[in-house]
Structure formats: structure tokens, C-alpha cells
Design a protein around this motif. Structure first.
Motif, mmCIF file in Angstrom:
data_model
loop_
_atom_site.group_PDB
_atom_site.id
_atom_site.type_symbol
_atom_site.label_atom_id
_atom_site.label_comp_id
_atom_site.label_asym_id
_atom_site.label_seq_id
_atom_site.Cartn_x
_atom_site.Cartn_y
_atom_site.Cartn_z
ATOM 1 N N TYR A 12 -1.018 -5.357 2.046
ATOM 2 C CA TYR A 12 -1.315 -5.326 0.617
ATOM 3 C C TYR A 12 -2.129 -4.095 0.240
ATOM 4 C CZ TYR A 12 0.025 -10.208 -0.395
ATOM 5 O OH TYR A 12 0.689 -11.372 -0.607
ATOM 6 N N ALA A 13 -1.903 -3.604 -0.974
ATOM 7 C CA ALA A 13 -2.730 -2.529 -1.525
ATOM 8 C C ALA A 13 -4.027 -3.154 -2.019
ATOM 9 C CB ALA A 13 -1.998 -1.835 -2.673
ATOM 10 N N PHE A 14 -5.110 -2.801 -1.361
ATOM 11 C CA PHE A 14 -6.418 -3.378 -1.701
ATOM 12 C C PHE A 14 -7.475 -2.294 -1.652
ATOM 13 C CE2 PHE A 14 -10.414 -5.562 -0.768
ATOM 14 C CZ PHE A 14 -10.395 -6.596 -1.697
ATOM 15 N N HIS A 15 -8.385 -2.333 -2.596
ATOM 16 C CA HIS A 15 -9.434 -1.318 -2.728
ATOM 17 C C HIS A 15 -10.777 -2.052 -2.645
ATOM 18 C CE1 HIS A 15 -11.879 1.776 -4.722
ATOM 19 N NE2 HIS A 15 -10.873 2.613 -4.586
ATOM 20 N N PRO A 16 -11.716 -1.533 -1.839
ATOM 21 C CA PRO A 16 -12.970 -2.284 -1.677
ATOM 22 C C PRO A 16 -13.709 -2.497 -2.990
ATOM 23 C CG PRO A 16 -13.114 -0.084 -0.707
ATOM 24 C CD PRO A 16 -11.681 -0.320 -1.035
ATOM 25 N N GLY B 248 -10.459 -4.125 -5.782
ATOM 26 C CA GLY B 248 -9.739 -5.340 -5.376
ATOM 27 C C GLY B 248 -8.253 -5.102 -5.183
ATOM 28 N N TYR B 249 -7.457 -6.119 -5.506
ATOM 29 C CA TYR B 249 -6.005 -5.991 -5.381
ATOM 30 C C TYR B 249 -5.520 -5.013 -6.450
ATOM 31 C CZ TYR B 249 -6.048 -9.933 -2.198
ATOM 32 O OH TYR B 249 -6.291 -10.735 -1.123
ATOM 33 N N LEU B 250 -4.742 -4.050 -6.025
ATOM 34 C CA LEU B 250 -4.315 -2.991 -6.935
ATOM 35 C C LEU B 250 -2.979 -3.355 -7.570
ATOM 36 C CD1 LEU B 250 -5.340 0.069 -4.733
ATOM 37 C CD2 LEU B 250 -6.693 -1.236 -6.387
ATOM 38 N N ALA C 249 0.811 -1.211 0.000
ATOM 39 C CA ALA C 249 0.000 0.000 0.000
ATOM 40 C C ALA C 249 0.850 1.268 0.000
ATOM 41 C CB ALA C 249 -0.939 -0.021 1.194
#
Ligand SMILES: [Zn+2]
Ligand SMILES: [Zn+2]
Lengths: 178, 349
Positions: free
Chosen positions: B154-158, B161-163, B37
Motif C-alpha cells: 500500500y501507498a502509505f506516508h508516515p 497516512g494512506y495516500l 505505492a
């Protein structure tokens, strides 16, 4: 992204200035932009835009199908990695994970073209609890963006201004979370 | 000239000599792309930031006692041929090989799992295994992903998803692949038809070896083109639904080659066999093509089936970096072609 001058309002105006042979990028809110001489002298903008014009710029860039003019003037730049929207469009690569939030209004169209979908529906990180909390405001944001678009289409400018303020507030909060 | 004998006896998990459907399906591969992230992606990272990212990841792995039985290779300190060897063994990507600055790879002892650090994405883990076994491989790499997730944010966006660095990998970050050997479909020029069909299903087919679109040795890799909007299981099912169709198609055309074109098919295989046994100078592309025809000949009962393990080994050994490793040196292309011809002759005797 907050205005670099007042650190209060969301930055809406992005421009660059050459000082001592060095290019400097600026991000200001509409109020501070009006008072900024470098912005006024920027050849791209011979005079500061009125709030009405700024608002319409913002809206067209938030809309799902931003016109080419809107994208040209509204070129958000990531304060973390330096990626601009233009650059992203050109290279087809994000510069950091924060760009996804910054360019979000433009992304639905891109993801629909690439994946035929705009929403992830698979695995989530186990640290999911802390991530889940973000779902609510972001979904609310999407709703507000829609309402804003509608208001503009109906030419309800006063309402549009209120919604746009609400959006800025919410986005500000999200940056605060991170 | 002295030979590096160890190289000649190598075996690769992704290139098995026995297994179900081995006439058409060679291996399966799963790849997960993950990013951190709070670090810029490779393309926007300064050399120093790349160093920091790598140090952070490796430091956290070490603290968590992850990957202790893996070999860690720092690409910046490897010579060109060693890096090219890793590419030829499918342990790292071509992009990773050609990248710059701090970047490395962790390789499991049996070479089935490799984890690239600072490729286009901060972490790219892949697992390779023989035959068709996508769900099985996914379970293993998924568990590894869970382990890493506990120790690295981890870089994750609701929503997204996984960025990932490239929007084409966002969401699941998952690429599922099956590697096929399709010599009959290639010879009879059926591949275009298959490409067209797969595009509609949002699947892609590329060469497994080499660069660009040409499929060296008629080895193809079927993969999902999309990574967002479907679950990992659904993406795997998308592939699994198509695999039997491709297998049937290749097998039908092979039967047809034998029943209707026996003479020309026989000539094709015999020519490949004779050329490779002659020891004449040969490029890696040409040798892969002839090896492919010999492999086809084995399944058409033109060539003895006990040749299969050797033919498989040759597919790997004729590649430039392997050849240079075997002959312990760096050679210009023409010289490599001569050495390649000699090596193939020697091993086929
Ligand atoms: Zn301001
Ligand atoms: Zn960024």
C-alpha cells in the motif's frame, strides 16, 4: 528529485523546451541551470537567475504560504507520473503517491482546509515496520523547513544556505530509500 | 411483453424489510480507499499502465487465494445496462461506471462486499449492511484490508497516512455512511437546517439515489467529510453521535404530521397510492417520490405494514436499468415511463 544533468544535486529549476515540435520538461540544479542554453533561451527566463534568487525562490516555495509568484516559477514536476504542482492545483487530484512527498511543502495548508488536520492518526499498514523508519528523517525535514523559514525571515542568508543544503541532502536520501 | 421474473424477487442486504429503527435508518456502509505505492493513480495512468495495475492486483489476489468466492466483473466487457444495474444496486460508483479502460469489480456472493479496482483509487472496498451497525461493518472490512495489505504494497506516508488520488480521502481513506429515509423532514422543508448543522460538524448529507443533490425517494446518506486527523473509531463515533438526533427529529415531525396535519398527510399518501395503482406512465423520479410517501404512510398506519417489502423492492426496480432488465430490452425514456407505470400497477395488485 535529482538534477537530470549531474544527478548529484537536488533539482531546483523546472522548465520546458520545445524541440522538434515536442515539449520536453527539464529539471536542473542551480549550477547546471546556469550552463544550460535552453534554460537561458526559455522566454520565461530571459537570463539565468543568480544563486541568491534561486534560493529565495526555493524558500518561498517551501514556506507554508507560498506567494503566487513563487508558485508560478517553482512548479515542481513528478518524475514518476508527470504531475506538476500547477496541474495538481487545477485538478485537485494527485497523479501518484510520490506527489505527496514532492508537493509536501504546499500540502499542510490544503489538508488543514480540507480536514482541519495535517497528520494521519489512524490505522497503519501491517508492513508498518518498514514504513516507520521514514518517520525520523521526515520529521527532521519538517523541523529544517521551519528553521529555514526562520533564517530567511531573520535574513541570515548564510545559515539559510546551509540548512537548504541539509534539506536537499535529506530529501535525496529519502528518494534513495524508495 | 415477457418479464424477467428472477429480477422481481431480488432481495438486497442493504434494503432490509425488518430491523431496529427501520422506520428511519435503512442501512450502513463503510468504504476504504487504498492505492499501490509503485503505480500511477488512474488519472495519470496510460491505458497500458491501468492494465498493468489491474493485472498486478488481481494476480496478487489470486496468488494469495483472496476473493475466491467473489464474482469478478470486468467493466470493459459488460454492456451499458449491466454496468448501470451495478450502480443502481450500489455495488459500484457512478464514477467507476463512467470510467475508462481496464477496471473491474469483485462482488461477494451475498452482495454485501464489493471491491472496485482502478476506480479513482486503485482499490476501493466497501461493505453494506442493514440498519445501524458501523463498528460491526468496519471490523469486517478492516480484516479484509489486513488480508490485502499482506499481499499488496500500500501507498502509505508516515505523516499523511494512506495516500489517495483525491486529497479529501487521504489519511484513513475511510468513508462511513448511514442511509436514512427522511420523508417528513423533506416535506416540511427541514433539510436545509440539518445541512447547516452537519457542515459545522464536518459531516455531509447527500441523496442516496440518483445524481446531484436531489435526494430521490427522500433517502439520504450521512457521511464523514474529513478522513485525516482522526482515527477510524473516532470518525465512526462522529457519525454515531448524530444519528439519534436525526432519527428523533424525523420521528417528531412524523408525529406532528399525524397530530396536527392529519388530513393533508392522509391526502398525500392516498394520492401516491392512487397514482401508482393507476398504471399511468411515470418517471423514475416521480415514482420514487410517491413510493416514499407510501413508505411514510406505512409508518403512520395509513397503509398496511405488510406492504413494506414490496415497496422496498419497487424502490430498486423502478430505476431505469432494472426496468430494462425486467423487460429485456433497451427503451427510450417515454417508453420506460409507460413500462414503469405498468410494472408498478402489476406488483401493487
Ligand atoms: Zn546538476
Ligand atoms: Zn507523481
Amino acid at each position: 528529485m535529482l538534477c537530470e544533468k549531474c544527478h548529484q544535486n537536488e533539482a531546483l529549476v523546472f522548465f520546458s523546451e520545445v524541440k522538434n515540435h515536442q515539449k520536453q520538461n527539464h529539471a536542473l540544479c542551480s549550477e547546471c541551470a546556469k550552463a544550460c542554453s535552453a534554460y537561458i533561451q526559455d522566454p520565461q527566463f530571459s537570463y539565468p537567475l543568480s544563486f541568491q534568487e534561486l534560493l529565495s525562490q526555493l524558500v518561498s516555495s517551501l514556506a507554508q504560504h507560498p506567494g503566487p509568484e513563487a508558485v508560478q516559477t517553482q512548479n515542481p514536476k513528478c518524475d514518476f507520473c508527470g504531475m506538476t504542482y500547477h496541474e495538481f492545483r487545477q485538478e485537485g487530484r494527485f497523479g501518484c503517491s510520490k506527489d505527496y512527498d514532492l508537493f509536501e511543502p504546499f500540502l499542510e495548508k490544503a489538508f488543514m482546509a480540507i480536514h482541519g488536520a495535517t497528520k494521519h492518526s489512524g490505522k497503519k499498514p501491517k508492513g508498518g515496520d518498514r514504513m516507520e523508519k521514514k518517520v525520523e528523517p521526515i520529521d527532521r525535514l519538517a523541523k529544517l523547513h521551519k528553521e529555514l523559514q526562520e533564517a530567511i525571515e531573520q535574513e541570515w542568508y548564510e545559515q539559510a544556505a546551509i540548512i537548504s543544503r541539509e534539506i536537499k541532502k535529506l530529501e535525496g536520501q529519502q528518494h534513495g530509500i524508495e | 411483453m415477457e418479464l424477467n421474473k428472477d429480477m422481481l424477487d431480488s432481495n438486497w442486504a442493504w434494503f432490509p424489510s425488518e430491523g431496529q429503527d427501520l422506520d428511519v435508518v435503512i442501512s450502513s456502509r463503510i468504504r476504504l480507499a487504498r492505492n499501490l505505492a509503485n503505480f500511477p493513480f488512474s488519472s495519470k495512468a496510460t491505458p497500458e499502465q491501468k492494465e498493468n495495475t489491474e493485472a498486478y492486483i488481481l494476480g496478487n489476489f489470486a496468488k494469495a487465494k483472496l476473493f475466491q468466492d467473489y464474482t469478478h466483473l470486468n467493466l470493459a466487457s459488460l454492456d451499458q445496462n449491466e454496468i448501470a444495474l451495478l450502480v443502481e444496486q450500489h455495488l459500484i460508483s457512478r464514477d467507476h461506471a463512467q470510467g475508462q479502460g481496464s477496471r473491474s469489480v469483485l462482488i461477494k456472493q451475498d452482495q454485501t462486499i464489493s471491491v472496485m479496482i482502478n476506480e479513482e483509487d486503485h482499490i476501493r472496498m466497501q461493505i453494506l449492511g442493514p440498519g445501524l451497525q458501523l463498528s460491526n461493518l468496519y471490523n469486517t472490512i478492516n480484516a479484509l484490508d489486513d488480508d490485502i495489505d499482506k499481499h499488496v504494497p500500500y501507498a502509505f506516508h508516515p505523516k499523511f497516512g494512506y495516500l489517495t488520488a483525491c486529497p479529501t480521502n487521504a489519511g484513513t481513506g475511510l468513508r462511513v455512511s448511514v442511509m436514512f429515509h427522511l420523508p417528513s423532514l423533506t416535506i416540511t422543508k427541514q433539510m436545509d437546517k440539518i445541512y447547516q448543522n452537519l457542515i459545522k460538524k464536518r459531516l455531509s448529507l447527500r441523496g442516496f439515489y440518483g445524481e446531484g443533490t436531489s435526494a430521490l425517494g427522500d433517502f439520504y446518506q450521512l457521511s464523514n467529510q474529513i478522513s485525516m486527523g482522526k482515527t477510524e473509531a473516532q470518525l465512526i463515533q462522529m457519525l454515531e453521535a448524530v444519528v439519534p438526533q436525526i432519527m428523533d427529529y424525523e420521528r417528531k415531525v412524523r408525529e406532528n404530521l399525524i397530530s396536527h396535519n392529519a388530513k393533508s398527510t392522509n391526502e398525500l399518501v392516498q394520492k401516491a397510492w392512487a397514482t401508482l395503482r393507476s398504471g399511468e406512465s411515470i418517471s423514475s423520479e416521480k415514482s420514487m417520490c410517491f413510493l416514499s410517501h407510501i413508505r411514510l404512510g406505512i409508518y403512520l398506519d395509513i397503509i398496511k405494514s405488510d406492504m413494506l417489502p414490496l415497496i422496498h423492492r419497487l424502490f430498486v426496480l423502478v430505476q431505469p436499468a432494472h426496468l430494462q432488465k425486467i423487460y429485456k430490452g433497451a427503451f427510450p425514456p417515454e417508453e420506460r415511463d409507460q413500462l414503469r407505470g405498468k410494472l408498478i400497477k402489476k406488483l401493487l395488485q
